[in-house]
Design an enzyme around this catalytic site. Structure first.
Site, PDB file in Angstrom:
ATOM      1  N   CYS A   2      -2.306   1.902   5.585  1.00  0.00           N
ATOM      2  CA  CYS A   2      -3.342   2.372   7.762  1.00  0.00           C
ATOM      3  C   CYS A   2      -2.326   3.611   8.382  1.00  0.00           C
ATOM      4  O   CYS A   2      -1.110   3.399   7.992  1.00  0.00           O
ATOM      5  CB  CYS A   2      -2.874   1.343   8.244  1.00  0.00           C
ATOM      6  N   ARG A  27      -4.400   7.539   4.630  1.00  0.00           N
ATOM      7  CA  ARG A  27      -3.381   6.389   5.167  1.00  0.00           C
ATOM      8  C   ARG A  27      -4.826   4.579   4.513  1.00  0.00           C
ATOM      9  O   ARG A  27      -3.771   4.226   4.767  1.00  0.00           O
ATOM     10  CB  ARG A  27      -2.768   6.129   6.132  1.00  0.00           C
ATOM     11  N   TRP A  79      -6.241   0.224   5.707  1.00  0.00           N
ATOM     12  CA  TRP A  79      -6.194   0.171   3.729  1.00  0.00           C
ATOM     13  C   TRP A  79      -5.744  -1.105   4.267  1.00  0.00           C
ATOM     14  O   TRP A  79      -4.792  -1.832   4.180  1.00  0.00           O
ATOM     15  CB  TRP A  79      -5.227   0.824   3.262  1.00  0.00           C
ATOM     16  N   ASN A 104      -0.024  -0.733  11.900  1.00  0.00           N
ATOM     17  CA  ASN A 104       0.484  -0.660   9.301  1.00  0.00           C
ATOM     18  C   ASN A 104       1.848  -1.511   8.874  1.00  0.00           C
ATOM     19  O   ASN A 104       3.075  -0.864   9.744  1.00  0.00           O
ATOM     20  CB  ASN A 104       1.120   0.965   9.381  1.00  0.00           C
ATOM     21  N   GLY A 105       1.474  -2.141   8.616  1.00  0.00           N
ATOM     22  CA  GLY A 105       2.428  -2.924   7.585  1.00  0.00           C
ATOM     23  C   GLY A 105       2.031  -4.438   6.826  1.00  0.00           C
ATOM     24  O   GLY A 105       1.126  -4.549   7.567  1.00  0.00           O
ATOM     25  N   GLU A 484      -0.343  10.104 -17.874  1.00  0.00           N
ATOM     26  CA  GLU A 484      -0.757  10.313 -16.684  1.00  0.00           C
ATOM     27  C   GLU A 484      -2.910  10.923 -16.510  1.00  0.00           C
ATOM     28  O   GLU A 484      -3.119  10.810 -15.298  1.00  0.00           O
ATOM     29  CB  GLU A 484      -0.156  11.173 -16.388  1.00  0.00           C
ATOM     30  N   LYS A 488      -4.702   8.895 -13.975  1.00  0.00           N
ATOM     31  CA  LYS A 488      -5.610  10.138 -13.186  1.00  0.00           C
ATOM     32  C   LYS A 488      -7.496   9.929 -12.998  1.00  0.00           C
ATOM     33  O   LYS A 488      -8.570   9.235 -12.479  1.00  0.00           O
ATOM     34  CB  LYS A 488      -5.774  11.579 -13.370  1.00  0.00           C
ATOM     35  N   GLU A 491      -7.935   6.126 -11.440  1.00  0.00           N
ATOM     36  CA  GLU A 491      -8.224   5.470 -10.210  1.00  0.00           C
ATOM     37  C   GLU A 491      -9.298   6.428  -9.475  1.00  0.00           C
ATOM     38  O   GLU A 491     -10.172   5.815  -8.598  1.00  0.00           O
ATOM     39  CB  GLU A 491      -6.893   6.198  -9.798  1.00  0.00           C
ATOM     40  N   HIS A 507       1.802  -1.207 -33.290  1.00  0.00           N
ATOM     41  CA  HIS A 507       2.589  -2.460 -33.071  1.00  0.00           C
ATOM     42  C   HIS A 507       1.970  -3.554 -31.734  1.00  0.00           C
ATOM     43  O   HIS A 507       1.726  -4.383 -30.792  1.00  0.00           O
ATOM     44  CB  HIS A 507       3.518  -1.965 -32.323  1.00  0.00           C
ATOM     45  N   LYS A 610      -3.574   7.668  -0.116  1.00  0.00           N
ATOM     46  CA  LYS A 610      -2.833   8.511  -0.548  1.00  0.00           C
ATOM     47  C   LYS A 610      -1.115   7.854  -0.148  1.00  0.00           C
ATOM     48  O   LYS A 610      -0.725   8.811  -1.233  1.00  0.00           O
ATOM     49  CB  LYS A 610      -4.015   9.879   0.696  1.00  0.00           C
TER      50      LYS A 610
HETATM   51  O1  M6R Z   1       3.785  10.336  -2.994  1.00  0.00           O
HETATM   52  P1  M6R Z   1       4.212   9.563  -3.905  1.00  0.00           P
HETATM   53  O2  M6R Z   1       4.674  10.833  -4.431  1.00  0.00           O
HETATM   54  O3  M6R Z   1       5.646   8.474  -3.549  1.00  0.00           O
HETATM   55  O4  M6R Z   1       2.863   8.536  -4.204  1.00  0.00           O
HETATM   56  C1  M6R Z   1       3.104   8.134  -5.798  1.00  0.00           C
HETATM   57  C2  M6R Z   1       2.086   7.425  -6.146  1.00  0.00           C
HETATM   58  O5  M6R Z   1       1.307   6.274  -4.701  1.00  0.00           O
HETATM   59  C3  M6R Z   1       0.995   8.112  -6.416  1.00  0.00           C
HETATM   60  O6  M6R Z   1       1.744   9.197  -6.937  1.00  0.00           O
HETATM   61  C4  M6R Z   1      -0.343   7.953  -6.658  1.00  0.00           C
HETATM   62  O7  M6R Z   1      -0.048   7.349  -8.624  1.00  0.00           O
HETATM   63  C5  M6R Z   1      -1.313   8.709  -7.081  1.00  0.00           C
HETATM   64  N1  M6R Z   1      -2.683   8.626  -6.902  1.00  0.00           N
HETATM   65  C6  M6R Z   1      -2.065   9.153  -8.300  1.00  0.00           C
HETATM   66  O8  M6R Z   1      -2.513  10.547  -8.841  1.00  0.00           O
END
Ligand code: M6R
Length: 615
Positions: A2, A27, A79, A104-105, A484, A488, A491, A507, A610
């Site tokens: 947020c 946020r 959020w 926020n929190g 990764e 990607k 998400e 395994h 983000k």
């Molecule tokens: O801002 P940060 O690098 O600490 O964020 C960590 C993760 O939240 C961030 O990398 C998240 O996994 C991304 N959305 C992945 O693309």
């Protein structure tokens, strides 16, 4: 997560709050709202969905005092944590139409407080944890307390991580703000003051910023900001002059920020490189500051994509410097009693510098006596301010939720740390260091060449866009890239995807293979490629659709693959050691194009934000 913004003492405060909220959508973006005080009335407008819905709603509210000259207003972009996405649960939350709060929190003991307040006759309109805050303010104000006193009593009642702003009709010229673990900045103006979840959200209003420390609270009016610590002692916090970012960052002709951020890597990665590589082959990283006077074990902690960068870093540091590296997910580290035997330094990695899990891991490491360092993109962020030493990635603001150029730049710094440590502890020679530095200087052009593979990747994206589940495989330095690639893809496309170390398939995960399940492998000739190809063959034999992204040699060896994407021809040493940089590009492009084919919201995918500032 947020975002909160507040403005006091400026004409059109509501409009200025909206400008701030536009910069805080990273946020959270599932609902938004705004409150202002005018002629003894609390005006609230809220809407579900992105900020644009609130802006549209505001333009429809006829004769709204929010559109006119208001001297005090605050807003929120949400959020959801407690309570679904709805107008009722959007902030500001109010009590008896006299108190409003944006928060926020998470108020961790809200259930207990809510029950108590309900037994005292307060009625709740939302399912949020936040709604206890305005009711607590009302309760304490009714008992004769002023806003500051009421706020202090509220802080005694609540537990959790929070940053909030409260306004009351009983004290129309004042705001009460407080923070604990969640970020909050106060901006100082001329007969006006401001509050924002980050400094950038209010940099259109002022460049003079004060960051509250944990446990601080403040009473803000038009002319004055009084700050107090958790013992209610008046304190002075440092005023920092920040640089205003020029306007809103644009997509620069691309369809999405993510696309722009993928394609600007060849031009922004030199900014990371030139910060640390001087005179072509000298690495300027202060290893003493980093905690490496002597050989020690390095602890790296991070979340999400930053954690996968840490994994690559571990492999490089072990290979180039022969130093042990422990990597730990920030969300796990914080709640363990980890042994620090043999460790002196901790490195956290965070693009935003605000991930709460990573911040808490950092504080935990500090308590355990470790020297703390960060790889961070946002200067002035909470993590940047709290560590002993920061290494800045300097790739500019990353707006798309999916981390792309940040990942690449984190890898650059980790690689340079590995090389610098290797040199310091005589694991690699000066000549080798120089050769490696020249390779790193050639990286932007290699990334540009990889980007030329876009059309081929688009075809694969069209082919797999309807898959129910996708498997990514890698070995060695490319195992973290498999993880990764899967993160990607899931998400932003919402397709279930998993990454595995290729050798682990037998395994257990191989049971997932059925007819036509896409299996994507990143592979380069590094001496172990035959093992990886055997793993791929095992998936092929069970009916998987094999997509191989690899160099010429590997493509020839794995001719059975259904789709073969050959990477450009790089020198063997270059491509094996630097393969994570190269394969980050197809991983990003594939996720981007699959998401595009499916028509998802690429830059602001569902349920995400983000900057993840809740635990
Ligand atoms: O801002 P940060 O690098 O600490 O964020 C960590 C993760 O939240 C961030 O990398 C998240 O996994 C991304 N959305 C992945 O693309």
């Amino acid at each position: 997560m947020c975002g909160v913004v507040a403005v006091i003492g400026k004409q059109n405060a509501g409009k200025l709050v909206i400008e701030g909220l536009k910069k805080l959508e990273y946020r959270g973006y599932d609902s938004a709202g705004i409150a202002s005080v005018s002629s003894e009335t609390l005006n609230i407008v809220k809407s579900e969905g992105k900020l644009i819905n609130l802006i549209n709603k505001l333009s429809e509210v006829s004769n709204s005092s929010l559109k006119s000259v208001n001297a005090i207003a605050m807003g929120h972009t949400r959020w959801a944590t407690h309570g679904n996405v709805s107008v009722e649960n959007a902030h500001p939350l109010t009590s008896e139409n006299r108190v409003a709060v944006v928060h926020n929190g998470i108020i961790e003991n809200y259930a207990f407080i809510k029950n108590k307040l309900m037994s005292e006759g307060y009625s709740f309109k939302s399912q949020t944890d936040t709604e206890v805050l305005p009711h607590l303010f009302t309760k304490h104000i009714k008992l004769g307390n002023n806003l500051l006193q009421a706020g202090r009593l509220v802080l005694k009642d609540i537990k959790g991580a929070f940053a909030f702003v409260a306004m009351s009709l009983d004290f129309p010229g004042e705001l009460f703000v407080s923070r604990n673990s969640s970020p909050l900045a106060i901006g100082l103006g001329d007969k006006s003051n401001f509050v924002g979840s980050d400094a950038h959200s209010i940099d259109h209003l002022t460049q003079k910023i004060i960051y509250l420390e944990d446990g601080d609270h403040a009473l803000i009016n038009f002319e004055d900001v009084q700050i107090f610590n958790m013992n209610n002692e008046k304190v002075d916090r440092k005023i920092i002059n920040i640089k205003a970012e020029i306007g809103l960052i644009t997509k620069g002709g691309y369809r999405h920020f993510m696309e722009k951020e993928i394609f600007e890597q060849p031009s922004v990665i030199p900014q990371t490189i030139s910060t640390f590589v001087k005179d072509n082959y000298e690495i300027k990283i202060d290893l003493n500051k980093l905690g490496f006077k002597n050989k020690n074990t390095l602890l790296i902690s991070a979340a999400g994509t930053s954690y996968y960068a840490a994994m690559v870093g571990k492999y490089w540091i072990e290979q180039l410097a022969d130093l042990p590296v422990i990597i730990d997910l920030a969300s796990e580290y914080r709640y363990r009693k980890p042994s620090v035997f043999g460790q002196s330094a901790m490195l956290v990695i965070s693009q935003s510098g605000e991930s709460l899990d990573t911040l808490m891991a950092l504080r935990h490491g500090k308590e355990l006596g470790l020297n703390t360092n960060a790889i961070v993109n946002v200067e002035g962020s909470t993590i940047d301010r709290e560590v002993d030493y920061s290494l800045y990635t300097r790739v500019g603001a990353e707006i798309g939720v999916a981390s792309t150029k940040s990942f690449m730049s984190q890898l650059v710094i980790l690689f340079l740390i590995a090389v610098a440590l290797g040199k310091k502890f005589n694991n690699i020679t000066t000549a080798q260091t120089q050769k490696i530095c020249l390779n790193i200087l050639a990286l932007p052009s290699a990334i540009a060449q990889m980007l030329n593979m876009e059309n081929e990747i688009k075809l694969v994206a069209q082919n797999i866009k309807n898959a129910k589940s996708i498997i990514f495989l890698g070995r060695g330095l490319l195992y973290p890239l498999a993880l990764e690639g899967a993160l990607k893809l899931k998400e932003i496309s919402y397709i279930h995807a998993e990454g595995f170390a290729a050798g682990e398939m037998k395994h257990g995960p191989i049971a997932l293979i059925e007819d036509q399940v896409p299996v994507i492998m990143f592979l380069v000739s590094d001496g172990n490629e035959d093992k990886a190809i055997s793993n791929l063959q095992e998936a092929y034999s069970r009916g998987a659709k094999i997509i191989l992204i690899a160099d010429k040699n590997c493509i020839q060896k794995a001719s059975f693959a259904h789709h073969k994407i050959e990477i450009p021809n790089f020198e063997t040493d270059f491509k094996s050691l630097l393969s994570p940089f190269l394969m980050a590009i197809p991983a990003q492009l594939l996720a981007y194009h699959v998401a595009n084919e499916r028509g998802t919201d690429v830059d602001q995918p569902r349920n995400l934000a983000k900057s993840v500032t809740v635990e």
